[in-house]
Design a protein around this motif. Structure first.
Motif, PDB file in Angstrom:
ATOM      1  N   LEU A 194      39.964  30.775  43.912  1.00 39.48           N
ATOM      2  CA  LEU A 194      40.267  32.433  43.437  1.00 39.48           C
ATOM      3  C   LEU A 194      39.274  32.705  42.061  1.00 39.48           C
ATOM      4  N   SER A 195      39.672  31.824  41.115  1.00 41.83           N
ATOM      5  CA  SER A 195      39.115  32.105  39.719  1.00 41.83           C
ATOM      6  C   SER A 195      37.446  32.198  39.735  1.00 41.83           C
ATOM      7  N   ILE A 196      36.995  31.222  40.652  1.00 36.10           N
ATOM      8  CA  ILE A 196      35.350  31.299  40.536  1.00 36.10           C
ATOM      9  C   ILE A 196      34.787  32.439  41.618  1.00 36.10           C
ATOM     10  N   GLU A 197      35.723  32.524  42.504  1.00 37.89           N
ATOM     11  CA  GLU A 197      35.225  33.719  43.575  1.00 37.89           C
ATOM     12  C   GLU A 197      35.300  35.154  43.108  1.00 37.89           C
ATOM     13  N   ARG A 198      36.297  35.253  42.116  1.00 36.79           N
ATOM     14  CA  ARG A 198      36.475  36.628  41.593  1.00 36.79           C
ATOM     15  C   ARG A 198      35.865  36.712  40.413  1.00 36.79           C
ATOM     16  N   GLY A 199      35.160  35.596  39.896  1.00 35.85           N
ATOM     17  CA  GLY A 199      34.168  35.989  38.678  1.00 35.85           C
ATOM     18  C   GLY A 199      35.259  35.651  37.455  1.00 35.85           C
ATOM     19  N   GLU A 200      36.445  35.227  37.716  1.00 34.10           N
ATOM     20  CA  GLU A 200      37.147  35.219  36.349  1.00 34.10           C
ATOM     21  C   GLU A 200      36.677  33.935  35.424  1.00 34.10           C
ATOM     22  N   VAL A 201      35.835  33.004  35.966  1.00 37.22           N
ATOM     23  CA  VAL A 201      35.406  31.974  35.168  1.00 37.22           C
ATOM     24  C   VAL A 201      33.929  31.636  35.840  1.00 37.22           C
ATOM     25  N   GLU A 202      32.882  30.951  35.162  1.00 38.68           N
ATOM     26  CA  GLU A 202      31.553  30.810  35.501  1.00 38.68           C
ATOM     27  C   GLU A 202      31.490  29.538  36.478  1.00 38.68           C
ATOM     28  N   GLY A 203      32.387  28.738  36.431  1.00 41.40           N
ATOM     29  CA  GLY A 203      32.033  27.457  36.972  1.00 41.40           C
ATOM     30  C   GLY A 203      33.482  26.627  37.211  1.00 41.40           C
ATOM     31  N   ILE A 204      33.310  25.397  37.819  1.00 41.90           N
ATOM     32  CA  ILE A 204      34.371  24.159  37.661  1.00 41.90           C
ATOM     33  C   ILE A 204      33.873  23.024  37.448  1.00 41.90           C
ATOM     34  N   CYS A 205      33.997  22.408  36.573  1.00 38.87           N
ATOM     35  CA  CYS A 205      33.667  20.904  36.129  1.00 38.87           C
ATOM     36  C   CYS A 205      34.778  19.936  36.155  1.00 38.87           C
ATOM     37  N   GLY A 206      34.609  18.909  37.050  1.00 40.99           N
ATOM     38  CA  GLY A 206      35.673  17.914  37.063  1.00 40.99           C
ATOM     39  C   GLY A 206      36.210  17.850  38.364  1.00 40.99           C
ATOM     40  N   LEU A 207      35.887  18.848  39.332  1.00 39.76           N
ATOM     41  CA  LEU A 207      36.313  18.726  40.828  1.00 39.76           C
ATOM     42  C   LEU A 207      35.470  17.786  41.448  1.00 39.76           C
ATOM     43  N   SER A 208      36.019  17.270  42.410  1.00 35.09           N
ATOM     44  CA  SER A 208      35.366  16.031  43.175  1.00 35.09           C
ATOM     45  C   SER A 208      34.418  16.733  44.194  1.00 35.09           C
TER      46      SER A 208
END
Length: 346
Positions: A194-208
């Motif tokens: 939800l954090s990325i889909e809602r635009g709370e953050v711009e990305g995720i780094c370190g997820l496999s």
């Protein structure tokens, strides 16, 4: 004095009787009608959870006595709490095993707080597959390449402070001069999604990559991500055009530090029993794991769930950890400085 001696003798006698009883009981007798507790060091609904619950549905039929598995999530401290529980408090009879995040195998080497266990003393059963992390931005982000992430701040979401999603951005900031800013504290499953889909953050780094394919397949199918760099010992076949961090780090010393950090990903999705489990039961668990990895029913379900199966045996994990723990201290210290914030070190 005699009372104390009597207590000690009684305790030793009971311990010896229990040991003799365990050795006299066959593996099949022990597991018949029993439930095996599978302690999952990851959040419900996340990638680790999907892999381990799939394993739990198939592994029991390969163990003499055909026990059933009961999966229980314990995601606290990036899985370190689960590993510590397996090492310190779990029954050592083969009735409880742990299924961990990849960081668990080497975090004690780096001095992580909460790592109250010794990886070389755990009884490694195997790993379902290697873990190769990636850094991504949402498709609406103007950041499409790792070079652009070196030019301006990129806010990324993360789970706990010791999770890969919190640590890998900091590693890249130090070794590749990127400008990731981590917002930690999201639930490792639905929270990150939800954090990325809602635009709370711009990305995720370190997820496999395999986690994304397993738990968020629509992100890939609908091309909702910009994959800007991959973090693994080898490049992923799915991402031939995405640069590897190891290739981008030119300084030999920094490269060696990064290689040690990435080595912990090789164990991927590791499973272990506590120290002291009877040898015949441990052998049965290891054999059952290896048979499950070849089980057509397991492979078919894994395929439907888009799980990537690239197993390691318990013996292979033990050998890799022995090599890692023999790394020169200065390399370990530099890797530890990147992976463990000063306030969290022992």
């Amino acid at each position: 004095m005699q009372t104390l001696l009597h207590v000690l003798v009684t305790a030793l006698t009971l311990a010896m009787l229990q040991t003799l009883a365990a050795s006299a009981q066959s593996v099949e007798d022990f597991y018949k009608g029993r439930q095996i507790d599978l302690i999952i060091g990851g959040g419900a609904g996340g990638g680790y959870d999907v892999y381990y619950r799939t394993l739990a549905r198939h592994m029991g039929k390969h163990i003499p006595g055909n026990p059933t598995f009961v999966a229980k999530n314990q995601p606290a401290a990036g899985g370190l709490a689960a590993a510590s529980a397996i090492y310190t408090t779990a029954e050592r009879d083969g009735g409880t095993i742990g299924a961990f995040a990849n960081n668990v195998t080497m975090d004690p080497l780096f001095g992580a707080i909460g790592a109250r266990y010794e990886p070389l003393k755990l009884n490694w059963i195997g790993s379902i597959g290697k873990l190769q992390n990636v850094c991504t931005t949402w498709h609406e982000s103007p950041i499409k390449t790792i070079g652009q992430a070196q030019q301006r701040e990129v806010v990324v979401g993360a789970a706990g402070a010791t999770s890969n999603t919190a640590l890998m951005p900091k590693v890249l900031n130090a070794l590749l001069d990127t400008k990731f800013r981590v917002i930690a504290g999201y639930h490792p499953g639905a929270g990150l999604t939800l954090s990325i889909e809602r635009g709370e953050v711009e990305g995720i780094c370190g997820l496999s990559w395999s986690t994304m394919k397993a738990s968020r397949p629509h992100w890939i199918k609908d091309k909702l991500l910009n994959v800007i760099v991959q973090l693994g010992m080898e490049k992923l076949p799915d991402l031939p055009d995405v640069p590897a961090a190891l290739d981008l780090v030119k300084d030999p010393h920094k490269k060696r530090v990064l290689m040690l950090i990435l080595m912990r990903q090789e164990t991927g999705r590791p499973i272990a029993a506590p120290p002291g489990v009877p040898e015949d039961r441990l052998a049965a668990l290891r054999r059952a794991f290896e048979e499950t990895m070849k089980d057509p029913a397991f492979i078919a379900e894994a395929g439907k769930l888009q799980l990537e199966i690239e197993p390691m045996t318990g013996t292979q994990i033990q050998a890799m950890l022995t090599e890692a723990f023999a790394t020169p201290k200065e390399i370990v210290a530099e890797a530890a400085a990147l992976l463990t914030p000063p306030a969290q070190k022992k």
